[in-house]
Scaffold this active site. Structure first.
Site, PDB file in Angstrom:
ATOM      1  N   HIS A 203       0.805  -1.233   0.000  1.00 15.46           N
ATOM      2  CA  HIS A 203       0.000   0.000   0.000  1.00 15.46           C
ATOM      3  C   HIS A 203       0.829   1.271   0.000  1.00 15.46           C
ATOM      4  CE1 HIS A 203       1.004   0.099   4.269  1.00 15.46           C
ATOM      5  NE2 HIS A 203       0.663   1.357   4.247  1.00 15.46           N
TER       6      HIS A 203
HETATM    7  C1  UD1 Z   1      -2.142   6.042   5.190  1.00 16.01           C
HETATM    8  C2  UD1 Z   1      -0.863   6.664   5.737  1.00 16.01           C
HETATM    9  C3  UD1 Z   1       0.241   5.612   5.706  1.00 16.01           C
HETATM   10  C4  UD1 Z   1      -0.173   4.345   6.417  1.00 16.01           C
HETATM   11  C5  UD1 Z   1      -1.509   3.844   5.872  1.00 16.01           C
HETATM   12  C6  UD1 Z   1      -1.978   2.680   6.694  1.00 16.01           C
HETATM   13  C7  UD1 Z   1      -0.560   9.078   5.291  1.00 16.01           C
HETATM   14  C8  UD1 Z   1       0.126  10.082   4.457  1.00 16.01           C
HETATM   15  N1  UD1 Z   1      -0.413   7.797   4.921  1.00 16.01           N
HETATM   16  O1  UD1 Z   1      -1.906   5.705   3.845  1.00 16.01           O
HETATM   17  O2  UD1 Z   1       1.390   6.125   6.355  1.00 16.01           O
HETATM   18  O3  UD1 Z   1       0.809   3.370   6.237  1.00 16.01           O
HETATM   19  O4  UD1 Z   1      -2.487   4.899   5.958  1.00 16.01           O
HETATM   20  O5  UD1 Z   1      -2.897   1.894   5.995  1.00 16.01           O
HETATM   21  O6  UD1 Z   1      -1.189   9.429   6.250  1.00 16.01           O
HETATM   22  N2  UD1 Z   1      -9.233   4.633   0.872  1.00 16.01           N
HETATM   23  C9  UD1 Z   1     -10.477   4.061   0.819  1.00 16.01           C
HETATM   24  N3  UD1 Z   1     -11.103   3.774   1.988  1.00 16.01           N
HETATM   25  C10 UD1 Z   1     -10.557   4.038   3.218  1.00 16.01           C
HETATM   26  C11 UD1 Z   1      -9.293   4.627   3.254  1.00 16.01           C
HETATM   27  C12 UD1 Z   1      -8.636   4.918   2.072  1.00 16.01           C
HETATM   28  O7  UD1 Z   1     -11.007   3.799  -0.257  1.00 16.01           O
HETATM   29  O8  UD1 Z   1     -11.195   3.730   4.236  1.00 16.01           O
HETATM   30  C13 UD1 Z   1      -8.523   4.901  -0.408  1.00 16.01           C
HETATM   31  C14 UD1 Z   1      -8.876   6.241  -1.016  1.00 16.01           C
HETATM   32  O9  UD1 Z   1      -8.855   6.091  -2.415  1.00 16.01           O
HETATM   33  C15 UD1 Z   1      -7.696   7.110  -0.587  1.00 16.01           C
HETATM   34  C16 UD1 Z   1      -6.540   6.125  -0.582  1.00 16.01           C
HETATM   35  O10 UD1 Z   1      -7.115   4.905  -0.155  1.00 16.01           O
HETATM   36  O11 UD1 Z   1      -7.471   8.188  -1.429  1.00 16.01           O
HETATM   37  C17 UD1 Z   1      -5.398   6.506   0.315  1.00 16.01           C
HETATM   38  O12 UD1 Z   1      -5.829   6.728   1.666  1.00 16.01           O
HETATM   39  P1  UD1 Z   1      -4.978   7.670   2.641  1.00 16.01           P
HETATM   40  O13 UD1 Z   1      -5.528   7.597   4.009  1.00 16.01           O
HETATM   41  O14 UD1 Z   1      -4.789   9.013   2.053  1.00 16.01           O
HETATM   42  O15 UD1 Z   1      -3.545   7.024   2.621  1.00 16.01           O
HETATM   43  P2  UD1 Z   1      -3.093   5.508   2.833  1.00 16.01           P
HETATM   44  O16 UD1 Z   1      -2.471   5.041   1.573  1.00 16.01           O
HETATM   45  O17 UD1 Z   1      -4.202   4.738   3.417  1.00 16.01           O
HETATM   46  N1  UDP Z   2      -3.685  -5.259   8.937  1.00 19.87           N
HETATM   47  C1  UDP Z   2      -4.962  -5.786   9.130  1.00 19.87           C
HETATM   48  N2  UDP Z   2      -5.667  -6.198   8.033  1.00 19.87           N
HETATM   49  C2  UDP Z   2      -5.166  -6.120   6.774  1.00 19.87           C
HETATM   50  C3  UDP Z   2      -3.867  -5.591   6.588  1.00 19.87           C
HETATM   51  C4  UDP Z   2      -3.156  -5.155   7.691  1.00 19.87           C
HETATM   52  O1  UDP Z   2      -5.437  -5.879  10.270  1.00 19.87           O
HETATM   53  O2  UDP Z   2      -5.875  -6.510   5.820  1.00 19.87           O
HETATM   54  C5  UDP Z   2      -2.933  -4.787  10.109  1.00 19.87           C
HETATM   55  C6  UDP Z   2      -1.567  -5.399  10.280  1.00 19.87           C
HETATM   56  O3  UDP Z   2      -1.641  -6.635  10.963  1.00 19.87           O
HETATM   57  C7  UDP Z   2      -0.835  -4.333  11.077  1.00 19.87           C
HETATM   58  C8  UDP Z   2      -1.430  -3.049  10.538  1.00 19.87           C
HETATM   59  O4  UDP Z   2      -2.674  -3.409   9.943  1.00 19.87           O
HETATM   60  O5  UDP Z   2      -1.136  -4.433  12.454  1.00 19.87           O
HETATM   61  C9  UDP Z   2      -0.518  -2.426   9.514  1.00 19.87           C
HETATM   62  O6  UDP Z   2      -1.180  -1.411   8.865  1.00 19.87           O
HETATM   63  P1  UDP Z   2      -0.787  -0.925   7.413  1.00 19.87           P
HETATM   64  O7  UDP Z   2      -0.004  -1.959   6.717  1.00 19.87           O
HETATM   65  O8  UDP Z   2      -2.042  -0.445   6.789  1.00 19.87           O
HETATM   66  O9  UDP Z   2       0.074   0.376   7.710  1.00 19.87           O
HETATM   67  P2  UDP Z   2       1.595   0.660   8.166  1.00 19.87           P
HETATM   68  O10 UDP Z   2       1.915  -0.186   9.324  1.00 19.87           O
HETATM   69  O11 UDP Z   2       2.473   0.416   6.968  1.00 19.87           O
HETATM   70  O12 UDP Z   2       1.573   2.113   8.481  1.00 19.87           O
END
Ligand code: UD1
Ligand code: UDP
Length: 350
Positions: A203
């Site tokens: 991601h």
């Molecule tokens: C965010 C964090 C990242 C973290 C990740 C955990 C920032 C800059 N990034 O990234 O550090 O590792 O969360 O998962 O804060 N979307 C949905 N539904 C949701 C959430 C997101 O469809 O419930 C989609 C949308 O298209 C959105 C995209 O995911 O634009 C990105 O979501 P966003 O929260 O901006 O960043 P993440 O990639 O989730």
């Molecule tokens: N995780 C989860 N379900 C999923 C993918 C990840 O519960 O389908 C959990 C994972 O076990 C870990 C956390 O989400 O505890 C990690 O989050 P993510 O990879 O979204 O973000 P990051 O840690 O890179 O910020």
């Protein structure tokens, strides 16, 4: 103490589960959910499964460019802080929700507590790196998960109120692993056999937002023999759909919706290896002693690289495939605390 915690993204809900449980034994806590993650399987499922107290405020900010998303959170958090006048504001990690909370509080002279302070990738192209550096520099109490994190802060001249308490994600795994073994049925549901499949997560923006990198990663998955299960982040699903990548071409691939934490722990614990670009998943692989392959150029969790427990491969398909095929016998150490980071944090705040 009256503490306001700001949460917004999946890994923060997971980190908050053990910490809120401990905080509430001796402090008063209110939770603000920014709404950065909003799909049921990216948010509600964790509150229900992990019994995280319901947010007191829900900002409903949702997705957007960094400026709009962070700015909207900042304005709304500020209003709540002015009304509620907490003793502390608490944030986790490095997301836009973290930065918004830390900035709002520090401008109002409300002391900021940063959990998972001091992590660095030394890659300022990552939005997370900017968020962490800014947050650490306005924080008043900095709880680090590792010695390396303390050192990183020292190098930036942040020397006061820095404590290595261990990793709250270790507490979360410790608390939930047995529950996962008892409750999760994900292996049966996906017809997966223990130690005969690979677990994939992708991601990180630096990967998903680069067409060539995504192409390389998917090419590598095509070449890895056997079952692969990929709970797909909504960001990645969108990129794959928008860019027309065809995952049906990848043999043995089970693409599934994001799963809850107990299912995720089960998928991790039973995987042959884990292939990821997630920060949290790299650590969980280490805690559970599952060999990890990390599709990034740097990692903040440098200690996991020792003893071959985690191999950094970037997105070169050759490197990904050869790391997956390589036989490793990793050596693990106790690097992430005593599983009581949340207790230490709560007591040190007092
Ligand atoms: C965010 C964090 C990242 C973290 C990740 C955990 C920032 C800059 N990034 O990234 O550090 O590792 O969360 O998962 O804060 N979307 C949905 N539904 C949701 C959430 C997101 O469809 O419930 C989609 C949308 O298209 C959105 C995209 O995911 O634009 C990105 O979501 P966003 O929260 O901006 O960043 P993440 O990639 O989730
Ligand atoms: N995780 C989860 N379900 C999923 C993918 C990840 O519960 O389908 C959990 C994972 O076990 C870990 C956390 O989400 O505890 C990690 O989050 P993510 O990879 O979204 O973000 P990051 O840690 O890179 O910020």
């Amino acid at each position: 103490m009256k503490i306001i915690t700001v949460l917004g993204a999946r890994p923060q809900f997971i980190k908050a589960a053990p910490v809120s449980r401990e905080l509430r034994k001796i402090h008063t806590e209110l939770i603000i959910h920014t709404g950065q993650h909003y799909d049921a399987n990216m948010s509600d499922i964790f509150f229900e499964e992990l019994e995280i107290p319901k947010p007191d405020f829900h900002l409903g900010v949702g997705s957007g460019n960094h400026g709009k998303q962070t700015g909207e959170m900042l304005a709304k958090i500020e209003e709540i802080l002015v009304d509620e006048k907490p003793d502390y504001l608490l944030v986790y990690g490095d997301t836009n929700s973290t930065l918004a909370g830390a900035l709002a509080a520090s401008k109002l002279h409300i002391p900021v507590i940063h959990i998972e302070a001091g992590l660095r990738s030394f890659n300022k192209k990552m939005p997370e790196e900017i968020n962490r550096i800014m947050t650490d520099h306005v924080s008043d109490l900095l709880f680090c998960p590792t010695k390396t994190a303390v050192k990183n802060l020292e190098n930036e001249n942040i020397l006061e109120n820095v404590f290595n308490v261990g990793d709250v994600m270790y507490d979360a795994v410790d608390y939930n692993l047995k529950l996962a073994e008892d409750k999760s049925e994900i292996l049966e549901k996906e017809k997966l056999t223990t130690k005969e499949y690979y677990l994939i997560t992708v991601h990180r923006a630096e990967n998903t937002d680069d067409h060539d990198k995504m192409k390389n990663v998917i090419d590598a998955f095509t070449r890895i023999k056997g079952d692969k299960v990929w709970p797909i982040h909504p960001r990645t699903r969108k990129v794959i759909e928008d860019q027309g990548f065809d995952l049906k071409e990848v043999p043995g691939l089970h693409v599934i919706d994001p799963v809850g934490y107990l299912d995720m722990l089960t998928l991790e614990q039973n995987a042959r290896k884990i292939i990821t670009d997630s920060g949290g998943v790299q650590k969980e692989a280490y805690f559970m002693q599952i060999p990890c392959i990390t599709m990034r150029e740097q990692t903040e969790w440098v200690e996991t690289l020792e003893g071959n427990a985690n191999i950094l491969v970037g997105t070169d398909p050759e490197k990904i495939v050869s790391a997956v095929e390589k036989t490793v016998t990793p050596i693990y150490q106790d690097l992430f605390g005593d599983g009581k980071a949340s207790v230490h944090i709560s007591e040190m705040i007092r």
